[in-house]
Design a protein around this motif. Structure first.
Motif, mmCIF file in Angstrom:
data_model
loop_
_atom_site.group_PDB
_atom_site.id
_atom_site.type_symbol
_atom_site.label_atom_id
_atom_site.label_comp_id
_atom_site.label_asym_id
_atom_site.label_seq_id
_atom_site.Cartn_x
_atom_site.Cartn_y
_atom_site.Cartn_z
ATOM 1 N N PRO A 219 0.752 -1.054 -0.059
ATOM 2 C CA PRO A 219 -0.128 -0.052 -0.001
ATOM 3 C C PRO A 219 0.729 1.198 0.068
ATOM 4 C CG PRO A 219 -0.792 -1.643 1.619
ATOM 5 C CD PRO A 219 0.158 -2.200 1.043
ATOM 6 N N ALA A 220 1.862 1.336 0.837
ATOM 7 C CA ALA A 220 2.456 2.443 0.978
ATOM 8 C C ALA A 220 3.528 2.921 -0.446
ATOM 9 C CB ALA A 220 3.583 2.517 2.067
ATOM 10 N N VAL A 221 3.846 1.785 -1.158
ATOM 11 C CA VAL A 221 4.593 2.092 -2.323
ATOM 12 C C VAL A 221 3.581 2.325 -3.425
ATOM 13 C CG1 VAL A 221 6.213 1.182 -4.140
ATOM 14 C CG2 VAL A 221 6.423 0.480 -1.418
ATOM 15 N N SER A 222 2.538 1.673 -3.492
ATOM 16 C CA SER A 222 1.536 1.931 -4.558
ATOM 17 C C SER A 222 0.794 3.374 -4.323
ATOM 18 C CB SER A 222 0.166 0.905 -4.250
ATOM 19 O OG SER A 222 0.778 -0.411 -4.500
ATOM 20 N N GLU A 223 0.908 3.755 -3.440
ATOM 21 C CA GLU A 223 0.412 5.150 -3.143
ATOM 22 C C GLU A 223 1.413 6.170 -3.713
ATOM 23 O OE1 GLU A 223 -0.493 6.038 1.118
ATOM 24 O OE2 GLU A 223 -2.148 4.629 1.146
ATOM 25 N N VAL A 224 2.514 5.907 -3.708
ATOM 26 C CA VAL A 224 3.544 6.716 -4.062
ATOM 27 C C VAL A 224 3.741 6.526 -5.680
ATOM 28 C CG1 VAL A 224 6.340 7.374 -4.444
ATOM 29 C CG2 VAL A 224 5.035 6.776 -2.062
ATOM 30 N N VAL A 225 3.837 5.289 -6.190
ATOM 31 C CA VAL A 225 3.633 4.918 -7.616
ATOM 32 C C VAL A 225 2.505 5.684 -8.397
ATOM 33 C CG1 VAL A 225 3.480 3.212 -9.398
ATOM 34 C CG2 VAL A 225 4.834 2.776 -7.260
ATOM 35 N N ALA A 226 1.398 5.764 -7.667
ATOM 36 C CA ALA A 226 0.255 6.394 -8.235
ATOM 37 C C ALA A 226 0.394 7.812 -8.699
ATOM 38 C CB ALA A 226 -1.099 6.216 -7.277
ATOM 39 N N ILE A 227 1.208 8.633 -8.011
ATOM 40 C CA ILE A 227 1.652 9.954 -8.288
ATOM 41 C C ILE A 227 2.866 10.197 -8.830
ATOM 42 C CG2 ILE A 227 0.143 10.643 -6.440
ATOM 43 C CD1 ILE A 227 2.590 11.406 -4.788
ATOM 44 N N GLN A 228 3.748 9.074 -9.422
ATOM 45 C CA GLN A 228 5.029 9.454 -10.031
ATOM 46 C C GLN A 228 5.018 10.126 -11.086
ATOM 47 O OE1 GLN A 228 6.535 5.224 -11.171
ATOM 48 N NE2 GLN A 228 4.639 4.932 -12.269
ATOM 49 N N ALA A 229 3.790 10.220 -11.926
ATOM 50 C CA ALA A 229 3.927 11.174 -13.114
ATOM 51 C C ALA A 229 3.926 12.496 -12.834
ATOM 52 C CB ALA A 229 2.626 10.749 -13.932
ATOM 53 N N ASP A 230 3.835 12.843 -11.414
ATOM 54 C CA ASP A 230 3.791 14.267 -11.093
ATOM 55 C C ASP A 230 5.394 14.720 -11.199
ATOM 56 O OD1 ASP A 230 1.325 14.572 -10.518
ATOM 57 O OD2 ASP A 230 1.506 14.485 -8.639
ATOM 58 N N THR A 231 6.285 13.567 -11.163
ATOM 59 C CA THR A 231 7.909 13.929 -10.956
ATOM 60 C C THR A 231 8.440 13.338 -12.163
ATOM 61 O OG1 THR A 231 7.603 13.786 -8.654
ATOM 62 C CG2 THR A 231 9.833 13.622 -9.737
ATOM 63 N N PHE A 232 8.107 12.019 -12.651
ATOM 64 C CA PHE A 232 8.956 11.380 -13.654
ATOM 65 C C PHE A 232 8.175 11.374 -15.110
ATOM 66 C CE2 PHE A 232 10.085 8.811 -9.782
ATOM 67 C CZ PHE A 232 11.299 9.535 -9.456
ATOM 68 N N SER A 233 8.778 11.259 -16.233
ATOM 69 C CA SER A 233 8.325 10.952 -17.344
ATOM 70 C C SER A 233 8.605 9.466 -17.957
ATOM 71 C CB SER A 233 8.912 11.947 -18.378
ATOM 72 O OG SER A 233 10.493 11.806 -18.540
ATOM 73 N N ALA A 234 9.873 9.109 -17.410
ATOM 74 C CA ALA A 234 10.406 7.658 -17.550
ATOM 75 C C ALA A 234 10.674 7.008 -16.220
ATOM 76 C CB ALA A 234 11.360 7.620 -18.630
ATOM 77 N N ALA A 235 10.456 5.384 -16.362
ATOM 78 C CA ALA A 235 11.035 4.925 -15.151
ATOM 79 C C ALA A 235 11.475 3.417 -15.719
ATOM 80 C CB ALA A 235 9.905 4.771 -14.168
ATOM 81 N N HIS A 236 12.762 3.236 -15.844
ATOM 82 C CA HIS A 236 13.269 1.945 -16.640
ATOM 83 C C HIS A 236 13.840 0.955 -15.565
ATOM 84 C CE1 HIS A 236 13.579 4.682 -20.479
ATOM 85 N NE2 HIS A 236 12.456 4.135 -20.140
ATOM 86 N N ALA A 237 13.363 -0.069 -15.466
ATOM 87 C CA ALA A 237 13.689 -1.071 -14.469
ATOM 88 C C ALA A 237 14.519 -2.101 -15.208
ATOM 89 C CB ALA A 237 12.556 -1.786 -13.752
ATOM 90 N N TYR A 238 15.451 -2.551 -14.510
ATOM 91 C CA TYR A 238 16.441 -3.596 -14.965
ATOM 92 C C TYR A 238 16.754 -4.855 -13.881
ATOM 93 C CZ TYR A 238 18.072 -0.843 -18.967
ATOM 94 O OH TYR A 238 18.175 0.206 -19.994
ATOM 95 N N THR A 239 16.710 -6.025 -14.190
ATOM 96 C CA THR A 239 17.202 -6.920 -13.177
ATOM 97 C C THR A 239 18.556 -6.891 -13.343
ATOM 98 O OG1 THR A 239 15.372 -8.208 -13.052
ATOM 99 C CG2 THR A 239 17.275 -9.277 -12.672
ATOM 100 N N VAL A 240 19.380 -7.132 -11.985
ATOM 101 C CA VAL A 240 20.841 -7.323 -12.137
ATOM 102 C C VAL A 240 21.180 -8.770 -12.294
ATOM 103 C CG1 VAL A 240 22.972 -6.852 -10.918
ATOM 104 C CG2 VAL A 240 21.084 -5.086 -10.849
ATOM 105 N N ASP A 241 21.803 -9.307 -13.156
ATOM 106 C CA ASP A 241 22.243 -10.599 -13.249
ATOM 107 C C ASP A 241 23.347 -11.083 -12.500
ATOM 108 O OD1 ASP A 241 20.309 -11.234 -15.151
ATOM 109 O OD2 ASP A 241 21.367 -10.959 -17.223
#
Length: 260
Positions: A219-241
């Motif tokens: 819940p705490a993270v989902s609330e932040v992610v829901a408003i991420q567009a106010d700050t970010f235009s891109a969020a690129h995730a990678y797994t570290v092998d």
């Protein structure tokens, strides 16, 4: 007592392998001959090579206005994380790295470096490091209407704190200075290097990939992610092998088995 992060000064380099290089061979060279050059650099607290997955990426939670898929032309293969004793030390290390960057052309098509400001990184206390089985790197590009201070506050105080409180085993957040974007190995054929520029990064340690997804839906993270567009235009995730420690706590790590 609420845990608090320590402040660090770091350099992050994004690396792209040459297309004519076999991926495993390129990483073996990076972790072997190339890494040995780094051991001669002064005033470094940490020097870690993170090999990024070329298949498991682009999975950060998508919201309207935030790009999460990664275009193949912009996909990176590695992230070099360097912690210096200070900003001048970080800049000096870049100058001293010249021979390493020239040698890096053997396997890399592009290397883009960015410094944090003084103390512009945050390292949260590690929890049960022996349980870490999955690492994720997320690179963020901020909206043009958002300034660096607001971006840093969102990454460090809002998103970072939410991820840590939700149970991340380890967490590092970085606010990157756009004025220190350095094309250390210029690409010979790809698009403008500015397309690969990011303004912030986070590194998340979890027990597994499933554990990561549990964090992202907390819940705490989902609330932040829901408003991420106010700050970010891109969020690129990678797994570290794989992560290769070259320097840790100011000491050179044995490289005998690193290239394997």
């Amino acid at each position: 007592m609420t845990a608090s992060p320590i402040r660090v000064t770091s350099l992050l380099n994004l690396m792209r392998l040459r297309e004519d290089i076999v991926r495993n061979d390129g990483f073996a060279h990076w972790a072997g001959p190339h890494a040995r050059l780094a051991t001669e650099l002064p005033n470094l607290v940490e020097y870690v090579q993170r090999q990024l997955s070329n298949t498991d990426h682009g999975y950060w939670p998508a919201t309207p206005g935030v790009e999460t898929s990664i275009d193949e032309e912009l996909r990176m293969d590695g992230l070099l994380e360097v912690r210096a004793t200070s900003t001048p030390a970080g800049l000096n290390a870049i100058v001293r790295m010249r021979s390493a960057y020239l040698e890096g052309r053997e396997v890399f098509d592009r290397a883009l470096g960015q410094l944090t400001g003084a103390g512009g990184g945050r390292w949260w206390p590690s929890r049960d490091g022996d349980s870490v089985r999955h690492q994720t790197v997320v690179l963020f590009r901020r909206n043009r209407s958002v300034n660096g201070i607001a971006c840093r506050q969102f990454v460090d105080e809002t998103l970072g704190r939410a991820l840590y409180s939700a149970g991340a085993l380890g967490l590092r957040t970085y606010a990157l200075r756009t004025a220190t974007k350095l094309e250390l190995i210029p690409s010979s054929h790809r698009g403008p290097s500015s397309l690969g520029r990011y303004h912030a990064a986070i590194m998340i340690d979890t027990a597994s990939r499933d554990h990561l997804m549990e964090l992202l839906t907390a819940p705490a993270v989902s609330e932040v992610v829901a408003i991420q567009a106010d700050t970010f235009s891109a969020a690129h995730a990678y797994t570290v092998d794989r992560s290769v420690d070259v320097i840790r706590d100011r000491k050179v790590v044995s490289l005998a088995n690193q290239a394997s």
